[in-house]
Design a protein around this motif. Structure first.
Motif, PDB file in Angstrom:
ATOM      1  N   UNK A  30      21.009 -18.134  22.256  1.00 55.08           N
ATOM      2  CA  UNK A  30      20.563 -17.265  23.323  1.00 55.08           C
ATOM      3  C   UNK A  30      19.931 -15.981  22.801  1.00 55.08           C
ATOM      4  N   UNK A  31      19.771 -15.876  21.485  1.00 56.66           N
ATOM      5  CA  UNK A  31      19.122 -14.706  20.915  1.00 56.66           C
ATOM      6  C   UNK A  31      17.681 -15.063  20.589  1.00 56.66           C
ATOM      7  N   UNK A  32      16.754 -14.193  20.957  1.00 58.27           N
ATOM      8  CA  UNK A  32      15.341 -14.450  20.727  1.00 58.27           C
ATOM      9  C   UNK A  32      15.009 -14.343  19.250  1.00 58.27           C
ATOM     10  N   UNK A  33      14.081 -15.183  18.800  1.00 56.33           N
ATOM     11  CA  UNK A  33      13.635 -15.157  17.418  1.00 56.33           C
ATOM     12  C   UNK A  33      12.191 -14.674  17.362  1.00 56.33           C
ATOM     13  N   UNK A  44      11.459 -17.426  10.600  1.00 61.43           N
ATOM     14  CA  UNK A  44      12.052 -16.971  11.859  1.00 61.43           C
ATOM     15  C   UNK A  44      13.289 -16.110  11.600  1.00 61.43           C
ATOM     16  N   UNK A  45      13.352 -14.977  12.285  1.00 62.60           N
ATOM     17  CA  UNK A  45      14.514 -14.088  12.181  1.00 62.60           C
ATOM     18  C   UNK A  45      14.900 -13.645  13.576  1.00 62.60           C
ATOM     19  N   UNK A  46      16.101 -13.106  13.694  1.00 62.95           N
ATOM     20  CA  UNK A  46      16.568 -12.594  14.987  1.00 62.95           C
ATOM     21  C   UNK A  46      15.709 -11.405  15.392  1.00 62.95           C
ATOM     22  N   UNK A  47      15.096 -11.490  16.553  1.00 65.20           N
ATOM     23  CA  UNK A  47      14.264 -10.392  17.039  1.00 65.20           C
ATOM     24  C   UNK A  47      15.139  -9.165  17.311  1.00 65.20           C
ATOM     25  N   UNK A  48      14.788  -8.065  16.683  1.00 64.72           N
ATOM     26  CA  UNK A  48      15.582  -6.852  16.831  1.00 64.72           C
ATOM     27  C   UNK A  48      16.808  -6.814  15.948  1.00 64.72           C
ATOM     28  N   UNK A  49      16.990  -7.844  15.100  1.00 63.74           N
ATOM     29  CA  UNK A  49      18.116  -7.863  14.166  1.00 63.74           C
ATOM     30  C   UNK A  49      17.896  -6.909  13.006  1.00 63.74           C
ATOM     31  N   UNK A  50      18.868  -6.848  12.124  1.00 63.87           N
ATOM     32  CA  UNK A  50      18.775  -5.899  11.009  1.00 63.87           C
ATOM     33  C   UNK A  50      17.546  -6.164  10.144  1.00 63.87           C
ATOM     34  N   UNK A  51      17.292  -7.436   9.821  1.00 61.01           N
ATOM     35  CA  UNK A  51      16.164  -7.701   8.933  1.00 61.01           C
ATOM     36  C   UNK A  51      14.832  -7.446   9.627  1.00 61.01           C
ATOM     37  N   UNK A  52      14.735  -7.804  10.877  1.00 61.31           N
ATOM     38  CA  UNK A  52      13.511  -7.565  11.636  1.00 61.31           C
ATOM     39  C   UNK A  52      13.190  -6.076  11.680  1.00 61.31           C
ATOM     40  N   UNK A  53      14.190  -5.251  11.834  1.00 66.48           N
ATOM     41  CA  UNK A  53      13.964  -3.806  11.962  1.00 66.48           C
ATOM     42  C   UNK A  53      13.831  -3.093  10.625  1.00 66.48           C
ATOM     43  N   UNK A  54      14.602  -3.517   9.604  1.00 65.79           N
ATOM     44  CA  UNK A  54      14.726  -2.664   8.424  1.00 65.79           C
ATOM     45  C   UNK A  54      14.375  -3.325   7.098  1.00 65.79           C
ATOM     46  N   UNK A  55      14.113  -4.638   7.064  1.00 65.29           N
ATOM     47  CA  UNK A  55      13.688  -5.313   5.835  1.00 65.29           C
ATOM     48  C   UNK A  55      14.590  -4.966   4.637  1.00 65.29           C
ATOM     49  N   UNK A  56      15.892  -5.174   4.811  1.00 67.88           N
ATOM     50  CA  UNK A  56      16.904  -4.992   3.755  1.00 67.88           C
ATOM     51  C   UNK A  56      17.217  -3.533   3.429  1.00 67.88           C
ATOM     52  N   UNK A  57      16.815  -2.611   4.292  1.00 61.18           N
ATOM     53  CA  UNK A  57      17.132  -1.207   4.018  1.00 61.18           C
ATOM     54  C   UNK A  57      17.589  -0.477   5.281  1.00 61.18           C
ATOM     55  N   UNK A 149      20.912 -10.242   8.199  1.00 61.46           N
ATOM     56  CA  UNK A 149      21.573 -10.687   9.428  1.00 61.46           C
ATOM     57  C   UNK A 149      22.853 -11.446   9.087  1.00 61.46           C
ATOM     58  N   UNK A 150      22.976 -12.727   9.393  1.00 63.74           N
ATOM     59  CA  UNK A 150      24.185 -13.477   9.063  1.00 63.74           C
ATOM     60  C   UNK A 150      23.798 -14.892   8.671  1.00 63.74           C
ATOM     61  N   UNK A 191      21.892 -23.155   2.041  1.00 63.89           N
ATOM     62  CA  UNK A 191      22.083 -22.083   3.026  1.00 63.89           C
ATOM     63  C   UNK A 191      21.665 -22.606   4.397  1.00 63.89           C
ATOM     64  N   UNK A 192      22.028 -21.861   5.438  1.00 66.86           N
ATOM     65  CA  UNK A 192      21.718 -22.358   6.780  1.00 66.86           C
ATOM     66  C   UNK A 192      20.766 -21.466   7.571  1.00 66.86           C
ATOM     67  N   UNK A 193      20.031 -20.576   6.905  1.00 68.74           N
ATOM     68  CA  UNK A 193      18.928 -19.868   7.561  1.00 68.74           C
ATOM     69  C   UNK A 193      17.727 -19.879   6.626  1.00 68.74           C
ATOM     70  N   UNK A 194      16.542 -19.937   7.236  1.00 68.63           N
ATOM     71  CA  UNK A 194      15.304 -19.944   6.454  1.00 68.63           C
ATOM     72  C   UNK A 194      15.101 -18.611   5.731  1.00 68.63           C
ATOM     73  N   UNK A 195      15.553 -17.517   6.331  1.00 65.11           N
ATOM     74  CA  UNK A 195      15.437 -16.220   5.669  1.00 65.11           C
ATOM     75  C   UNK A 195      16.216 -16.210   4.366  1.00 65.11           C
ATOM     76  N   UNK A 196      17.439 -16.714   4.377  1.00 59.57           N
ATOM     77  CA  UNK A 196      18.244 -16.756   3.158  1.00 59.57           C
ATOM     78  C   UNK A 196      17.599 -17.684   2.123  1.00 59.57           C
ATOM     79  N   UNK A 197      17.021 -18.795   2.586  1.00 53.51           N
ATOM     80  CA  UNK A 197      16.389 -19.726   1.646  1.00 53.51           C
ATOM     81  C   UNK A 197      15.186 -19.098   0.954  1.00 53.51           C
TER      82      UNK A 197
END
Length: 334
Positions: A30-33, A44-57, A149-150, A191-197
């Motif tokens: 239910x979270x937008x990507x 694909x990342x969580x829209x508005x998630x930590x990585x989307x907003x801050x790119x690891x910082x 993110x997670x 891993x189970x997310x494309x970002x982590x891969x």
């Protein structure tokens, strides 16, 4: 050295060499990507998630606001720097709230030696614990909250000597245990997310691929199950009993891993982890390992795993993962 003594000095190896990983489940449906570019990959990342907003910082004040129950005192003592590892990022990468379980097994030494890349073989060797047997650490990580993110991750790693040092079998393990600085070579890291891969493959030269990973901590057991990416069926799983007696004395452990980059040059990276709640056991009956006929299960069978030396359950830890560096430039300092 007797096997019971070996078990005592390999306790901390359970967190080692795998480097941080096992995070919470992928983004909820239910979270937008949103799709972003990472090193030329559409991710694909969580829209508005930590990585989307801050790119690891992300500023720690943001973490404090969004997760007020997380103790950030240790992470406040660390400083990030911008680095280029095939894409712009910040080192170290922070893992704020995580859990893991690790089991260390004996394995066929000849097979482990075959798996060390030629570019590393002159300086890195599997640790021999007794004739014909080395050690493999299998770790499941659940990263509930991190800069990426997670996500969930499973590591299968060879326990090795420190590069360039003489491998003295159990004495090497004792030395690493005393210094709380462990070394390994990562064989597999689903891993189970494309970002982590993408970040792991491009930035850290790690053998990651995307597949389903379930991590369970409910009830009296904890464990993970890795799906075969071809069939979608469970192919590799580890289940263990939760430990009743856990230490709440925070402990810092450094886990180092060697690798080979895209140009064929040896590299190393490391993670410093702060274990907040942790416990260990040498009871072989506390751990159950199953391997199927898929790609990962078949690979694990070639290792010819034997006795379980040590099991460690860490329901709460934090970590800082540093960007890789050329192994030739290593001078022993941090």
């Amino acid at each position: 050295m007797k096997r019971r003594n070996l078990a005592a000095v390999t306790g901390a190896l359970l967190q080692a060499v795998a480097l941080p990983s096992l995070a919470a489940a992928p983004p909820a449906l239910d979270r937008s990507l949103t799709v972003i570019d990472v090193a030329g990959h559409a991710v694909p990342v969580v829209q508005g998630g930590l990585y989307d907003r801050f790119r690891s910082n992300p500023p720690l004040v943001v973490i404090e606001q969004e997760a007020p129950d997380v103790d950030l005192s240790w992470l406040r003592t660390l400083r990030k720097e911008k680095v280029d590892i095939g894409f712009d990022t910040y080192s170290p990468n922070f893992y704020y709230r995580n859990s893991s379980l690790t089991a260390v097994f004996t394995a066929n030494l000849a097979r482990l030696r075959e798996l060390i890349p030629p570019a590393l073989a002159q300086t890195v060797q599997p640790v021999q614990v007794w004739p014909g047997r080395g050690l493999v650490a299998i770790t499941g990580y659940r990263y509930r909250l991190c800069d990426n993110d997670s996500y969930n991750e499973v590591s299968i790693s060879i326990v090795t000597n420190e590069p360039g040092s003489t491998s003295l079998g159990p004495l090497t393990l004792i030395g690493q245990s005393l210094s709380k600085g462990f070394w390994g070579y990562v064989l597999k890291l689903p891993v189970n997310t494309e970002l982590a891969r993408v970040r792991g493959v491009v930035g850290y030269n790690l053998p990651k691929w995307l597949t389903g990973i379930d991590f369970r901590e409910d009830g009296p057991q904890v464990g993970f199950a890795v799906m075969d990416s071809a069939t979608g069926q469970v192919d590799f799983a580890l289940e263990a009993d939760k430990l009743d007696e856990l230490s709440t004395e925070a402990e810092l452990v450094t886990n180092n891993f060697t690798n080979v980059d895209r140009t064929g040059q040896p590299t190393y990276a490391y993670a410093v982890s702060r274990l907040v709640r942790h416990g260990s056991s040498t009871n072989g009956k506390a751990v159950r390992l199953t391997a199927g006929n898929g790609a990962l299960g078949t690979f694990v069978a070639t290792l010819k795993l034997g006795k379980m030396i040590r099991y460690q359950y860490v329901p709460e830890f934090q970590s800082a993962l540093y960007a890789p560096r050329p192994l030739a430039a290593r001078d022993g300092s941090r």
